[in-house]
Design a protein around this motif. Structure first.
Motif: not given
Length: 1524
Positions: A1343-1371
């Motif tokens: 598993e991956i744990v961020i600040d004590g929360v196992n990310i597999a247990k929370i909703g995808l949007h809750h997770l993805r709103f809190k991490i930012t990526i600058i992707p390889q192909d700028p779209v």
């Protein structure tokens, strides 16, 4: 000479005698009639046809047919017939010599007949020489001759049986021989001859049987039966389909249209005031170089010609397809005239039933006439339809071909005004419109003709009362016209929102990765639904209109009948409404109903087609690129310079300011030139200019030899990797291996599942960015051109691979060392090895010279170098003499190739840009040493699948549920009540007509009229009710279905999009959705209408002649069997057609994306051929489906004609017990049955084929979905993550169940605020780590744990709103710049400006006219790649989350900007956790930690300085990059 004298010497034999012919129980013609008219009719027919037919044969030579037994027999019998005829003639002469004088007719008729038989024999041979396998003209001739002979034959037999009748033995004998010979000739001409020599069909594996089919088989469409039987036994496959007839293929059809369009354009060319710069040709000017630079330019103002008309596309289409289409005019006119035979014969029939004295045979004659005229009508009508549909098909082929060819040559500014979505719509929707129009267009003249004829016959029947009915019709015309106009405006509005919606969907599907990573799905879903809402509003309005329309046209015929009868009865007491008047009028009103109903449809179809015609004309009239603006010289021309540019100014479109100003440089042959400069200074534009992609305003450019081009964003086709590299060239194995090796693709081939035969998905989804770039490079190298243009190909690859490529390919020792190379680059390390460096800024060349010269000059460039020289150490040639060279040789792309090393890698395709490659269709790829056969099976893209078998009832049920059950059943009830009312009113009419006549008047007319009217009004109310409910229901359904589809597609995991070509998805959203929106409700209405009409007609026939109960069920069974038999094949053909349609659009989409590459390599012809092939494949499935429709219609109308036959026959048989009113009722209903049966089958098959759309929309609700977006129970606190501490606990990841692990047991903890670099060779699993973090792929274990929360247990949007990526192909998405930064409108303008400032875009954005509302085009095409990358950075700065992931985010940016970005990240994300996947190692040397991955495991981990001392993998990588 009087005619009787002509027939008999004493004039005793008249030509016509009513007593023998009509008023008798045993009719016969007079001798004179038999000897003259019956002999001459066929002769006149053949002589009349001869000149035209002979001309036709001379024009259309299909090749030569060898003599066959059939042909010999026909010829022999032809001569025999001639001999027999002239035997009669010589017999007459012999009689004269015996002084027996016969009438002149015995000399004239045999002479004429003999000559005609000779002509017939001549034609038989003539047809053979011209390759006609079976001839209609001759068949009709033999048929006519036989019919005439049959009458004479019967007459002769009757006479022979009479007592005391003398027999002319010789003449009778010759006649019987003649009769038998004609019969044989008729039978022979039913068969088809063998195909001509040298015809295309011989070398065709699966030719279309049509060309070799006999005439009879053609008019009844018997030749397709084989395919139908096959389709009934088992579902048809693509391989079962015939090839197209040569005259329908693209290579025949398209060039004609294109040629005619060019002619038309040339005629109506209207030139704007152009300023033409006539520059002196520099080749001739022998002045010094100084003189060359300030070239004299004379501006000539060309006089504008008077503004002429636009080129007319309609004229061009008419010119191209008119001649063939004109045949349909004849057929249509013939059919229209024959339609009126029905009511006229009905009149005679009713009279016959009234007249109890008439002989029985007259009734049978009428019945036979009715049947024959109906059958002829059927055959003629379907020939007409066949011509129309084939024309429509050709028009579609031609239009698609023309659009494709045009798309390859339009300028960039024109491309802006027509987005990809619009052009695809032109191909799909608008081309379809022309196809539909072709079947309707003749109604423009045919409908008025039918109306006029019907009114004339009605006038004869009812007198002036008809005017009342006409008045009602005329009143309806403006109402219909207003509705048609309204429909047009709604149509245009609908098309517009549809275009917008498809354009947006297209972008969502292209950028779905980014939407998922940023959790932006909901914002875009809202945007789509907003557009959809507009669309539904328009649809609703048009639905109400359609309901009113249905109401008017179902009620018009009834109102017409009512008003006519009312006026007729009330005007004069002595006007009696008897059966003949009433039912003949009704039959005529029914004929009237069709043209009146169809006119609005035709008008709207014409309106739609004219909208499409305009769109198409605008597209085809776009400006084209001028390839001549750049002088291309052959390589043979001696002389040094390979590229010469003098004082050239270029712009992307005429009305924009120039992008490149006063560019002057020359490139000597075989030299290597580097182009440097900041982001957006015009480096890529310079290469585009050399490729003639831009408008040259002034100056001179010449290039010697062929050109190869590597774009900045690699364009990869959906084909195998090898096909991508060969790009249409001949395969040469050795050279190919060399190229692959030089481009560092060998290790990738080991990783790819089937080596270089692996299919690559659309836009290269299953390759990483670096791999795509290398494939693109390999394509250019393999092409072996003279001049190479590289647009920063090294930015997307790791440093050591870049170095390898530079050495092996581009550099002074590379494969291309003797070619001319222009390299746009951001990398300084290669500069010392370049011959010339061009430094650009703001569209001008600021400095130019060799590396040393520029350093000595000490300008901006030297300054720039000094700043960065220490970060990327200079790799002078001498640096790499040490042992490192050997190591590089062995270390290819991070796979140490030693003898022992296992060659097969146990991992799937590497990836960094497109994270996952997708579930492939075969098990684990661990063992690569598979048999060749299995290798091939490893396909990626899932083709659009054709479902087989019947459409399940559940689909209809789904649709009913989508409408709402209450509305569904309500509409069915209203349908039933409408038809009950209609039947009742007609039955009432028949009772009325049977009212006894007392003193020349009828009693109770008022009551009769009142009830008739009341029934009619109730019918109208029901009609209005059901149209309304069906229309509203249809809209509710399409709203629900679209919502579900959109939701399901957005909820699908990434893997789904990589597996499904975007063409399929776009097809669902455009074509299938359009069907549900506009087609299905209409079809339901028509289907229900026809169904109840047929049932009603059968009920009436059974009521009047109960004996028909014997015949209707068997006919029903035949009907049902034929229909099922047909639907089995038709449904499958329709599916094959829609499956083969997707590749046409996919290929087109692909072409539009790579159009500059295609032009650079001059591969246009090959792509045009490919496109044509795909269109032909599609038409191959479409053509049999049209013919199958005709096949069915002919069969079914015969069933309908049988019903007419039996209804009339039983009426004649039981005429003594029937009232004329009932006979009229039953026959007039049976006359309609044919039309309704036809409609019923067409509608039921349309219903089936269109309901498939619902099935296909539903398909995606069953695919797998990703985890839920929001889980309220486990939602983390709103300020989570506070530290940004990321722990990987025994984390493993695989791309699919049956594949091996890509990441193996990763254990690492990253403290909050740490800056961590992730490095590793291509395919080591760097990107997979980020995929796991964003849960694009769920973990296999751990598993991956961020600040004590196992990310597999929370909703995808809750997770993805809190991490930012600058992707390889700028779209980027099309829309305002602001929307691209903040789709949810969460931030204020100040915050956005701040983020832009930090991303170093503020200066750029503030210069734009619209600032933040600057419209980005599709995919952000109007920003450079570097600027797009900076926009992505600005997004990240706006979101400012605790955890930031950079995926090689700075690959496309020059060093200066790169430094700015790095410093921004250091300052702005100081307290955040930053994970960077790096190719440029210098960016991560100051990070706190570096993780080195290899084969999915962590091999080294620690601070950069520690790792460098360890001398492990990291040290080697740094050494490759020249950092140690």
């Amino acid at each position: 000479m009087a005619f009787p004298r002509f027939c008999s010497a004493d004039g005793s034999d008249p030509l016509w005698d009513w007593n023998t012919t009509w008023y008798t129980n045993n009719p016969d013609f007079t001798k004179c009639f038999q000897n003259t008219v019956l002999v001459w009719v066929p002769c006149f027919y053949l002589w009349a046809c001869f000149p035209l037919y002979f001309l036709y044969l001379c024009r259309h030579d299909r090749g030569y047919i060898q003599m066959t037994h059939l042909n010999k027999a026909k010829t022999a019998f032809g001569f025999l017939l001639w001999i027999v005829c002239w035997a009669d003639l010589f017999y007459s002469f012999w009689e004269r010599s015996q002084s027996i004088y016969r009438a002149p007719v015995f000399l004239v008729s045999p002479t004429l007949l003999g000559i005609t038989m000779l002509l017939a024999t001549f034609l038989i041979q003539c047809e053979r020489r011209k390759g006609v396998q079976s001839s209609g003209v001759m068949l009709t001739f033999w048929l006519l001759t036989l019919l005439c002979a049959v009458i004479v034959f019967r007459s002769k037999i009757l006479h022979a049986l009479r007592e005391g009748y003398e027999i002319d033995i010789f003449r009778d004998a010759t006649f019987y021989i003649y009769f038998i010979l004609v019969l044989i000739q008729l039978i022979l001409s039913c068969f088809s001859d063998q195909s001509p020599l040298f015809s295309e069909t011989i070398n065709d594996p699966n030719p279309c049987p049509e060309s070799g089919a006999s005439f009879l088989s053609r008019i009844t469409f018997w030749w397709i039966t084989g395919l139908m039987v096959q389709g009934y036994k088992c579902p048809l496959e693509l391989t079962d389909l015939w090839s197209l007839n040569p005259e329908d293929t693209s290579e025949q059809v398209v060039p004609v249209l294109v040629k005619n369009w060019k002619k038309e354009c040339a005629q109506s060319v209207k030139q704007p005031v152009k300023i033409v710069y006539s520059s002196k040709d520099p080749a001739n000017s022998k002045r010094g170089s100084k003189g060359d630079l300030n070239e004299e330019v004379e501006a000539l103002i060309v006089k504008p010609t008077q503004r002429e008309k636009e080129p007319s596309l309609f004229k061009v289409l008419y010119k191209t397809f008119g001649p063939y289409f004109l045949m349909s005019f004849l057929f249509k006119a013939l059919h229209d005239l024959m339609m009126f035979a029905g009511p006229e014969i009905l009149k005679l029939l009713i009279n016959f039933v009234n007249d109890k004295q008439a002989p029985d045979w007259q009734g049978y004659l009428y019945t036979a006439l009715l049947f024959v005229s109906a059958c002829l009508q059927t055959l003629v009508l379907h020939q007409y339809f066949h011509i129309c549909f084939v024309s429509g098909m050709r028009i579609k082929t031609a239009v698609i071909g023309a659009i494709y060819r045009k798309a390859l040559v339009i300028t960039n500014s024109a491309r802006k005004s027509s987005t990809v979505g619009e052009i695809v719509n032109l191909m799909s929707v608008d081309a379809q419109r022309f196809m539909d129009l072709a079947t309707y267009i003749n109604m423009i003249w045919s409908a008025p003709l039918q109306v006029i004829l019907a009114l004339y016959l009605l006038w004869l029947n009812l007198g002036p009362s008809v005017l009342a009915g006409v008045a009602v019709m005329i009143l309806m015309v403006p109402i219909n016209a207003v509705m048609a106009m309204k429909t047009k405006t709604y149509q245009v509005a609908h098309m517009k929102s549809k275009d917008n919606r498809i354009k947006l969907m297209n972008e969502i599907l292209n950028g779905i990765k980014v939407l998922k990573l940023y959790a932006w799905e909901l914002a875009f879903k809202e945007k789509v639904l907003e557009i959809r809402q507009e669309e539904l509003k328009v649809l609703k309005k048009s639905a109400y209109l359609a309901a009113v329309g249905t109401f008017t046209w179902v009620c018009t015929p009834f109102l017409v009948a009512l008003s006519t009868f009312a006026v007729y009865v009330t005007v004069d007491k002595n006007n009696i409404l008897d059966a003949q008047k009433a039912f003949v009028s009704l039959a005529l009103f029914n004929i009237l109903r069709f043209p009146l109903n169809i006119l609005p449809m035709v008008i709207s179809s014409i309106v739609q087609a004219s909208v499409s015609l305009k769109r198409l004309r605008i597209f085809l009239s776009h400006e084209e690129l001028e390839p001549d603006s750049i002088v291309r010289k052959p390589i043979k021309d001696g002389g040094g310079a390979s590229v010469i540019v003098k004082n050239a100014t270029f712009t992307w479109s005429r009305n924009d300011p120039p992008t490149l100003n006063g560019i002057t440089f020359t490139v000597p042959e075989g030299s290597l030139v580097a182009v440097l400069g900041q982001v957006g200074c015009g480096k890529s534009s310079l290469l585009s200019a050399l490729l003639a992609e831009m408008d040259k305003i002034e100056g001179h450019v010449s290039i010697k030899g062929s050109v190869a081009y590597v774009p900045q964003q690699a364009w990869i086709q959906n084909a195998s990797l090898k096909e991508n590299v060969l790009f249409g060239r001949q395969p040469q194995e050795r050279f190919y291996r060399e190229v692959i090796e030089a481009c560092a693709l060998l290790p990738d081939l080991d990783i790819l599942p089937s080596g270089d035969r692996t299919e690559i998905g659309e836009k290269g989804v299953n390759l990483s960015g670096g791999q795509k770039q290398r494939v693109s490079l390999a394509r250019a190298v393999y092409c072996d051109s003279d001049v190479y243009l590289f647009d920063d190909p090294l930015s997307a690859v790791d440093a050591h691979v870049g170095k390898h490529i530079f050495e092996k390919v581009i550099g002074p020792q590379g494969m291309l060392k003797n070619k001319t190379r222009i390299l746009v680059t951001h990398s300084i390390s290669y500069l010392p090895q370049v011959d010339v460096i061009i430094v650009m800024s703001d569209g001008k060349i600021s400095e130019m010279g060799s590396h040393q010269e520029l350093l000595d000059r000490d300008g901006a460039f030297a300054e720039f170098l000094r700043t960065y020289a220490n970060t990327e150490q200079n790799m002078e040639g001498g640096d790499t003499n040490g042992p490192a060279v050997k190591e590089i040789k062995q270390m290819e792309n991070g796979v140490l190739i030693t003898e022992t090393s296992e060659k097969q890698l146990k991992r799937q395709v590497s990836n960094s840009s497109s994270y996952s490659t997708e579930p492939m269709k075969h098990g684990s790829t661990a063992d690569m040493r598979k048999s060749e056969a299995e290798k091939d099976a490893w396909k990626l893209m899932e083709a659009d699948k054709a479902k087989t078998g019947q459409v399940k009832l559940s689909v209809y049920w789904d649709y009913m549920k989508a409408i709402g059950l209450f509305i569904s059943f309500l509409s069915i009830f209203l349908f039933v009540s409408n038809h009950v009312a209609a039947l009742a009113s007609n039955y009432w009419l028949s009772l009325w007509t049977d009212d006894p006549v007392v003193n020349g008047t009828q009693q109770h007319t008022d009551v009769r009229l009142g009830v008739y009217g009341a029934l009619g009004i109730s019918q109208g109310i029901a009609v209005f009710g059901y149209s309304m409910t069906v229309s509203i229901g249809g809209i509710l359904a399409s709203r629900r279905l679209h919502l579900d589809l959109l939701h399901n597609v957005l909820r699908s995991p990434m893997s789904f999009f990589e597996r499904t070509p975007s063409g399929n998805l776009v097809n669902r959203f455009s074509k299938e959705m359009d069907t549900v929106d506009s087609m299905i409700p209409q079809i339901i209405k028509m289907f229900m209408g026809s169904l109840f009409n047929v049932i009603g007609a059968c009920i009436i026939i059974l009521l009047t002649t109960p004996i028909a109960a014997i015949i209707i069920p068997p006919l029903g069974l035949i009907y049902f069997f034929v229909q099922r038999f047909y639907v089995a094949s038709s449904r499958q053909l329709k599916r094959l057609e829609s499956v083969s349609r997707s590749p046409v659009y996919s290929h087109f989409n692909e072409t539009l994306l790579g159009v500059s590459v295609i032009r650079a390599f001059e591969e246009q012809q090959r792509f045009i051929q490919q496109s044509d092939l795909k269109v032909d494949e599609n038409q191959k499935a479409y053509y049999p489906s049209i013919v199958a429709n005709r096949w069915l219609a002919v069969r079914l109308e015969c069933v309908g004609n049988c019903i007419v036959l039996f209804a009339a026959l039983f009426s004649v048989i039981s005429r003594h017990s029937l009232s004329p009113g009932l006979v009229g009722l039953s026959v007039s209903y049976s006359l309609q049955v044919t039309t309704y049966l036809n409609w019923l089958v067409r509608m039921s098959s349309e219903m089936e084929t269109n309901i498939v759309a619902v099935e296909r929309l539903k398909e995606y609700s069953e695919t797998e979905k990703e985890a839920p977006w929001d889980i309220e129970e486990t939602a983390p606190p709103s300020n989570w993550p506070q530290q940004g501490r990321v722990e990987f606990r025994n984390f493993s990841l695989r791309y699919r169940e049956d594949l091996d692990l890509v990441l193996k047991h990763i254990n690492i903890t990253i403290e909050g605020g740490e800056k961590v670099g992730i490095v590793g060779r291509t395919g080591a699993g760097k990107s997979s780590l980020t995929l796991g973090l964003f849960r694009i792929n769920e973990s296999a274990e751990g598993e991956i744990v961020i600040d004590g929360v196992n990310i597999a247990k929370i909703g995808l949007h809750h997770l993805r709103f809190k991490i930012t990526i600058i992707p390889q192909d700028p779209v980027l998405f099309s829309g305002a710049l602001r929307m691209n930064l903040d789709p949810f409108n969460q931030y204020s303008d100040e915050e956005i400006w701040t983020s832009l400032e930090l991303a170093h875009l503020k200066n750029f954005v503030s210069t734009l006219p619209d600032k933040l509302n600057h419209e980005c085009t599709e995919g952000g095409e109007n920003l450079s790649v570097g600027q797009r990358q900076l926009v992505c950075l600005a997004r990240a700065l706006l979101r400012k989350t605790k955890i930031l992931v950079l995926d090689e985010a700075t690959a496309a940016v020059d060093l200066e900007t790169d430094n700015l970005i790095q410093s921004t990240i250091r300052t702005q994300f100081d307290d955040c956790t930053v994970l960077t996947i790096a190719h440029r190692l210098n960016t991560i040397l100051d990070y706190t930690r570096v993780i080195v991955l290899d084969k999915g495991e962590i091999v080294e981990c620690g601070s950069p300085s520690v790792l460098l001392q360890k001398k492990g993998i990291f040290y080697n990588m740094a050494k490759d990059a020249g950092l140690v």
